[in-house]
Design a protein around this motif. Structure first.
Motif, short mmCIF file in Angstrom:
data_model
loop_
_atom_site.label_atom_id
_atom_site.label_comp_id
_atom_site.label_asym_id
_atom_site.label_seq_id
_atom_site.Cartn_x
_atom_site.Cartn_y
_atom_site.Cartn_z
N VAL A 2 0.82 -1.16 -0.13
CA VAL A 2 -0.07 0.09 -0.02
C VAL A 2 0.90 1.26 0.07
O VAL A 2 1.82 1.31 0.81
CB VAL A 2 -1.07 0.03 1.24
N ASN A 3 0.63 2.14 -0.94
CA ASN A 3 1.53 3.56 -1.09
C ASN A 3 0.50 4.63 -0.96
O ASN A 3 -0.37 4.35 -1.78
CB ASN A 3 2.43 3.38 -2.17
N ILE A 4 0.91 5.53 -0.29
CA ILE A 4 -0.10 6.64 0.06
C ILE A 4 0.90 7.85 -0.67
O ILE A 4 1.55 8.06 0.23
CB ILE A 4 -0.59 6.54 1.62
N ILE A 5 0.08 8.41 -1.32
CA ILE A 5 0.50 9.82 -1.80
C ILE A 5 -0.14 11.05 -2.04
O ILE A 5 -1.46 10.90 -1.83
CB ILE A 5 1.06 9.56 -3.39
N PHE A 6 0.33 11.86 -1.44
CA PHE A 6 -0.58 13.24 -1.25
C PHE A 6 -0.11 14.18 -2.43
O PHE A 6 1.09 14.55 -2.56
CB PHE A 6 -0.13 14.05 0.05
N GLY A 7 -1.12 14.76 -2.80
CA GLY A 7 -0.88 15.91 -3.95
C GLY A 7 -2.00 15.99 -4.67
O GLY A 7 -2.96 15.78 -4.34
#
Ligand code: G3H
Length: 482
Positions: free
Chosen positions: A202-207
């Motif tokens: 699980v990879n969580i990216i903000f933007g």
């Protein structure tokens, strides 16, 4: 969180913690900040998800069921310890009132536990063999691949996790990008994700979506687009995928759920349910009642009671006792609501409630608009905010025809008492939408019930049970010998 590593971000939790415990007064308050990632980091997150999946050969998609359950249980237990901070952030960041913020958190935790239970049951069923015409089959469900998961701001925890959790437990790997609002509240959970799942799962990216999600889609390596939001964003992303016909779509999109109030309805009940249906979280729910059809014979009595009930609601900050109406998180929403009001007024509707439309900053009092006609924007557009269009009808075919012509088909609320009238109507309504709520407002929950829609409202079905199936495919081993 990319490939098991958290991006260094100075002081984010300290700022968040100190500001939310300091004041109960309304004033613009700095809550904290999150890193805004660049395309390069989005590509890294995709690379990590692809590596962890490894075309179905990776450790996660081939892992024993018990081990995946163990990871999920570890996660949900860690999540439960963060209740206080996450609930506060739901209030502060998106303006949801305390009871609803608590409900969102608790409902999400329950969703994870229920998903684990349903997954165990699925596994028990998969252990059985079937035999038809001399062929034994061991049928089970397998993952689909890499999931790009995009959640909405109105249920930043519950709706996103209703996608992410079943996707993960079925053996898919994921890249999750929270909405622009409702991102800080994910930060206290990052470590729980990091410590519970193998790296890259699980990879969580903000933007921003166009900086992060678009380039990921353009690679053609996303197998599942799981999105709750609007069809404009969904279609833009789908069109960027070079092999979009291969893409599995799990989408929760717009709705314009009507209430239909028949002449023999219990009006007190109809008023009460229409208030919660149209104004919970200020109408910012895909399941909100977004247009009310009231029969001509009872329109005056209904409107008098309904407008009084709207004006009697308590406005306040999310943490104020009994605050039902709260500020809107999107800075441009009040101007949009005002534009809908102006358009309806110019075409002959009026605001019926005394306080309707009053606003300061991002606090806007709900406006009941009447009589609304087809040429008005608020008749057609999904307002997703505190404005309630009311239409009167003389013949039940008027609302039914409108529903048949609508681009949407999620739910309806039907108010009435006479079984002889209701029964055939229900048979028609279930063919126009996916859930008919009898003498009650529209809603998604309880989360074990199917959540979906016809036409432009949804693709695939979510519920604890259905989501596990939406995020997987039936596969089997066949043999002539058991
Ligand atoms: O925005 C749509 C949500 O799924 C609504 O959920 O009906 O439980 O408020 P709810």
């Amino acid at each position: 969180l990319i490939d098991g590593k958290l991006i260094e971000w100075k002081g984010k939790m300290a700022e968040v913690n100190s500001s939310i415990s300091s004041t109960k007064e309304y004033k613009p308050t700095y809550l904290g900040s999150v890193p805004e990632l660049e395309e390069e980091q989005a590509q890294e997150s995709l690379k990590a998800a692809l590596k962890a999946y490894d075309q179905g050969k990776g450790k996660w998609p081939t892992m024993r069921v018990e081990e995946r359950i163990h990871c999920m249980e570890k996660f949900v237990k860690a999540m439960e310890t963060k209740r206080d901070i996450v609930v506060k952030l739901i209030m502060w960041e998106i303006g949801k009132n305390l009871p609803d913020a608590e409900k969102e958190f608790d409902r999400t935790v329950k969703y994870v536990y229920d998903t684990i239970e349903d997954y165990k049951q699925m596994d028990r069923n998969a252990a059985k063999f079937e035999k038809h015409d001399g062929v034994y089959a061991h049928i089970r469900r397998g993952p689909l691949g890499v999931v790009l998961c995009l959640g909405p701001y109105n249920y930043p925890l519950n709706e996103t996790f209703a996608l992410l959790i079943p996707a993960l437990i079925m053996g898919n790997t994921a890249i999750f990008k929270p909405a622009k609002f409702g991102v800080l509240l994910i930060t206290p959970l990052l470590e729980a994700f990091q410590e519970s799942f193998p790296k890259g799962v699980v990879n969580i990216i903000f933007g921003r979506g166009r900086v992060l999600a678009s380039p990921i889609m353009k690679t053609g390596h996303v197998d599942v687009l799981a999105l709750i939001g609007n069809s404009k964003s969904a279609n833009a992303l789908i069109n960027q995928h070079p092999k979009s016909n291969r893409l599995r779509l799990i989408l929760g999109l717009e709705a314009k759920n009507p209430a239909i109030i028949l002449p023999h309805a219990d009006l007190d009940l109809a008023v009460k349910e229409c208030i919660s249906g149209s104004l919970s979280f200020n109408g910012q729910r895909c399941t909100a009642l977004k247009i009310i059809y009231v029969h001509e014979d009872i329109k005056e009595e209904f409107l008098e009671n309904f407008t009084a009930a709207v004006d009697a609601q308590k406005f306040g900050n999310p943490w104020d006792d009994g605050a039902f109406l709260t500020p809107l998180p999107e800075p441009d929403k009040p101007a949009y609501i005002q534009a809908l009001i102006d358009d309806a007024e110019a075409k002959g509707a009026k605001i019926l409630n005394k306080k309707g439309g009053q606003h300061f900053d991002n606090y806007i009092w709900p406006a009941v608009m009447y009589p609304v006609t087809k040429d008005m924007r608020v008749y057609e557009e999904e307002q997703f905010g505190p404005i309630i269009p009311v239409v009167y009808f003389t013949d039940i075919n008027e609302p039914l025809d409108d529903m048949a012509d609508s681009n949407y088909g999620q739910q309806v609320s039907l108010f009435g008492k006479d079984v002889e009238v209701l029964s055939p109507l229900i048979d028609t309504l279930v063919n126009l939408v996916c859930r008919v709520n009898l003498n009650s407002s529209c809603q998604r929950g309880p989360d074990v019930y199917p959540f979906t829609g016809r036409k432009d409202s949804a693709k695939s079905t979510l519920s604890v049970h259905d989501a596990l199936r939406s995020f997987s495919i039936r596969t089997f081993v066949a043999s002539k010998d058991n």
